[in-house]
Design a protein around this motif. Structure first.
Motif, PDB file in Angstrom:
ATOM      1  N   GLY A  87      15.200   3.872 -45.184  1.00  0.00           N
ATOM      2  CA  GLY A  87      14.400   4.515 -44.148  1.00  0.00           C
ATOM      3  C   GLY A  87      13.874   5.889 -44.548  1.00  0.00           C
ATOM      4  N   HIS A  88      12.701   6.219 -43.981  1.00  0.00           N
ATOM      5  CA  HIS A  88      12.088   7.541 -44.124  1.00  0.00           C
ATOM      6  C   HIS A  88      11.693   7.822 -45.584  1.00  0.00           C
ATOM      7  CE1 HIS A  88      13.294   7.996 -39.970  1.00  0.00           C
ATOM      8  NE2 HIS A  88      14.511   7.627 -40.328  1.00  0.00           N
ATOM      9  N   GLY A  89      11.645   9.079 -45.985  1.00  0.00           N
ATOM     10  CA  GLY A  89      11.228   9.438 -47.335  1.00  0.00           C
ATOM     11  C   GLY A  89      10.117  10.468 -47.333  1.00  0.00           C
ATOM     12  N   GLY A  90      10.040  11.262 -48.388  1.00  0.00           N
ATOM     13  CA  GLY A  90       9.031  12.305 -48.492  1.00  0.00           C
ATOM     14  C   GLY A  90       9.202  13.349 -47.401  1.00  0.00           C
ATOM     15  N   VAL A  91       8.113  13.678 -46.735  1.00  0.00           N
ATOM     16  CA  VAL A  91       8.182  14.699 -45.679  1.00  0.00           C
ATOM     17  C   VAL A  91       8.888  14.177 -44.435  1.00  0.00           C
ATOM     18  CG1 VAL A  91       6.125  15.898 -46.474  1.00  0.00           C
ATOM     19  CG2 VAL A  91       5.896  14.062 -44.793  1.00  0.00           C
TER      20      VAL A  91
ATOM     21  N   LEU B   8      18.433   5.989 -49.249  1.00  0.00           N
ATOM     22  CA  LEU B   8      18.002   5.599 -50.589  1.00  0.00           C
ATOM     23  C   LEU B   8      19.191   5.347 -51.505  1.00  0.00           C
ATOM     24  CD1 LEU B   8      15.620   5.119 -52.491  1.00  0.00           C
ATOM     25  CD2 LEU B   8      15.666   7.566 -53.057  1.00  0.00           C
ATOM     26  N   GLN B   9      20.210   6.194 -51.413  1.00  0.00           N
ATOM     27  CA  GLN B   9      21.396   6.021 -52.249  1.00  0.00           C
ATOM     28  C   GLN B   9      22.106   4.707 -51.933  1.00  0.00           C
ATOM     29  OE1 GLN B   9      23.386   9.666 -51.246  1.00  0.00           O
ATOM     30  NE2 GLN B   9      22.000  10.923 -52.501  1.00  0.00           N
ATOM     31  N   ILE B  10      22.261   4.407 -50.661  1.00  0.00           N
ATOM     32  CA  ILE B  10      22.908   3.156 -50.264  1.00  0.00           C
ATOM     33  C   ILE B  10      22.063   1.965 -50.694  1.00  0.00           C
ATOM     34  CG2 ILE B  10      23.660   1.760 -48.289  1.00  0.00           C
ATOM     35  CD1 ILE B  10      24.341   4.434 -46.883  1.00  0.00           C
ATOM     36  N   ALA B  11      20.737   2.083 -50.562  1.00  0.00           N
ATOM     37  CA  ALA B  11      19.842   0.991 -50.949  1.00  0.00           C
ATOM     38  C   ALA B  11      19.982   0.662 -52.434  1.00  0.00           C
ATOM     39  CB  ALA B  11      18.404   1.358 -50.617  1.00  0.00           C
ATOM     40  N   HIS B  12      20.070   1.678 -53.286  1.00  0.00           N
ATOM     41  CA  HIS B  12      20.236   1.438 -54.716  1.00  0.00           C
ATOM     42  C   HIS B  12      21.577   0.756 -55.000  1.00  0.00           C
ATOM     43  CE1 HIS B  12      16.731   3.128 -56.683  1.00  0.00           C
ATOM     44  NE2 HIS B  12      16.767   4.187 -55.880  1.00  0.00           N
ATOM     45  N   ARG B  13      22.617   1.189 -54.312  1.00  0.00           N
ATOM     46  CA  ARG B  13      23.934   0.572 -54.506  1.00  0.00           C
ATOM     47  C   ARG B  13      23.922  -0.886 -54.036  1.00  0.00           C
ATOM     48  NH1 ARG B  13      27.454   4.742 -55.680  1.00  0.00           N
ATOM     49  NH2 ARG B  13      26.772   6.822 -55.010  1.00  0.00           N
TER      50      ARG B  13
ATOM     51  N   ARG C  50      10.894   1.637 -51.310  1.00  0.00           N
ATOM     52  CA  ARG C  50      10.655   2.878 -52.048  1.00  0.00           C
ATOM     53  C   ARG C  50      11.797   3.076 -53.045  1.00  0.00           C
ATOM     54  NH1 ARG C  50      13.354   7.620 -50.118  1.00  0.00           N
ATOM     55  NH2 ARG C  50      14.496   7.283 -48.175  1.00  0.00           N
ATOM     56  N   GLU C  51      11.432   3.434 -54.258  1.00  0.00           N
ATOM     57  CA  GLU C  51      12.415   3.615 -55.330  1.00  0.00           C
ATOM     58  C   GLU C  51      12.907   5.052 -55.410  1.00  0.00           C
ATOM     59  OE1 GLU C  51      13.611   1.449 -57.556  1.00  0.00           O
ATOM     60  OE2 GLU C  51      12.372  -0.332 -57.195  1.00  0.00           O
ATOM     61  N   ARG C  52      12.174   5.964 -54.792  1.00  0.00           N
ATOM     62  CA  ARG C  52      12.486   7.385 -54.912  1.00  0.00           C
ATOM     63  C   ARG C  52      12.160   8.085 -53.586  1.00  0.00           C
ATOM     64  NH1 ARG C  52       7.483   9.754 -55.710  1.00  0.00           N
ATOM     65  NH2 ARG C  52       5.806   8.273 -56.203  1.00  0.00           N
ATOM     66  N   ASP C  53      12.243   9.404 -53.589  1.00  0.00           N
ATOM     67  CA  ASP C  53      11.944  10.177 -52.388  1.00  0.00           C
ATOM     68  C   ASP C  53      10.432  10.267 -52.218  1.00  0.00           C
ATOM     69  OD1 ASP C  53      11.951  11.804 -50.206  1.00  0.00           O
ATOM     70  OD2 ASP C  53      12.560  13.622 -51.279  1.00  0.00           O
ATOM     71  N   ALA C  54       9.861   9.238 -51.604  1.00  0.00           N
ATOM     72  CA  ALA C  54       8.416   9.169 -51.424  1.00  0.00           C
ATOM     73  C   ALA C  54       8.093   8.725 -50.005  1.00  0.00           C
ATOM     74  CB  ALA C  54       7.811   8.183 -52.422  1.00  0.00           C
ATOM     75  N   LEU C  55       6.944   9.129 -49.533  1.00  0.00           N
ATOM     76  CA  LEU C  55       6.491   8.752 -48.198  1.00  0.00           C
ATOM     77  C   LEU C  55       5.844   7.370 -48.262  1.00  0.00           C
ATOM     78  CD1 LEU C  55       6.025   9.504 -45.221  1.00  0.00           C
ATOM     79  CD2 LEU C  55       3.859  10.550 -45.923  1.00  0.00           C
ATOM     80  N   VAL C  56       6.406   6.425 -47.531  1.00  0.00           N
ATOM     81  CA  VAL C  56       5.856   5.075 -47.421  1.00  0.00           C
ATOM     82  C   VAL C  56       5.774   4.749 -45.934  1.00  0.00           C
ATOM     83  CG1 VAL C  56       6.118   2.640 -48.045  1.00  0.00           C
ATOM     84  CG2 VAL C  56       6.967   4.418 -49.599  1.00  0.00           C
TER      85      VAL C  56
END
Length: 269
Positions: free
Chosen positions: A36-40, A57-62, A78-84
């Motif tokens: 959920g969320h990301g970027g700004v 994001l950390q939980i999603a990667h795990r 989203r693979e990183r801290d990005a706004l989607v």
């Protein structure tokens, strides 16, 4: 290693792979995980500099690592801290032809008193009407990034869209997926059980496969928020969700295999 030990390890590996790997001529289960969320759009705030977007994001990667290890074909919105945008997340999921969609979030409360006493895990599936005011409040908060607010979109329009969804097997399977994941979350983390809920989440409404949204805990709670930032606790959450997913897929494949094959032309118009 003895031959009996090797045989046991092989058997265990097969058991782990059955739910998500396919039989001859079939592809592996395709799973989209949505941090959920990301970027700004940081989401809810936790102790110190902890933010919902980072925890999700950390939980999603795990979770992806565990599902890929079991043979799944896994994508992140989203693979990183990005706004989607929420619309992009839905479109991405459908473009991948996903079999399952899991959105990861962390909950919060608005006042100091409520933040101090409210904790626990909740698992949601889509419904035109929420389980209660608390569930509706969670949906409204997560829907704040949608193209239009719930008020602007209109309850009647949303209900019209969801009435059609209610008739689909994907919606029924979303409920099954939620109930496969949730008790395992409670058992693994020993978090307060806030139940399986239903609410009109925008990110779930356009997905063309079984879909759930998991609120992994209250990041605003002074103790649970700290846990959500810890690697070991995130691993427990990922393990519980993956176990639920594997159990759901195994049960679904067993159900589908038991259905009689349809013969062309056998259905009446």
């Amino acid at each position: 290693m003895t031959s009996s030990s090797r045989a046991l390890l092989f058997l265990l590996a097969c058991i782990c792979w059955v739910p998500v790997t396919a039989g001859a001529g079939e592809r592996p289960a395709r799973i989209v995980i949505d941090p959920g969320h990301g970027g700004v759009k940081e989401g809810a705030k936790g102790p110190g500099a902890l933010r919902e977007k980072e925890v999700a994001l950390q939980i999603a990667h795990r979770l992806r690592s565990r599902l890929e290890a079991a043979g799944g074909e896994v994508y992140l919105t989203r693979e990183r801290d990005a706004l989607v945008s929420l619309t992009e997340r839905v479109e991405m999921t459908n473009d991948h032809g996903a079999d399952l969609f899991i959105s990861i979030h962390a909950n919060s409360m608005p006042t100091p008193r409520m933040r101090a006493r409210t904790e626990g895990v909740e698992t949601y599936f889509l419904s035109a009407s929420a389980s209660g005011e608390a569930a509706l409040a969670v949906a409204d908060r997560e829907n704040s990034e949608a193209p239009m607010s719930r008020a602007a979109r209109g309850d009647s329009t949303l209900a019209l869209i969801l009435d059609d969804l209610v008739r689909t097997e994907a919606h029924a399977d979303s409920s099954r997926l939620a109930y496969a994941i949730h008790p395992r979350l409670v058992a693994r983390t020993r978090a307060a059980d806030r139940g399986v809920q239903q609410a009109p989440f925008f990110v779930l409404s356009g997905v063309e496969c079984p879909a759930v949204l998991v609120e992994v805990g209250y990041i605003s709670h002074p103790e649970e928020g700290l846990k959500l930032g810890r690697a070991d606790y995130q691993e427990k959450l990922a393990e519980a969700i993956s176990e639920g997913v594997l159990a759901f897929l195994k049960d679904t494949r067993r159900r589908d295999a038991a259905r009689p094959a349809q013969v062309a032309g056998s259905q009446t118009p």
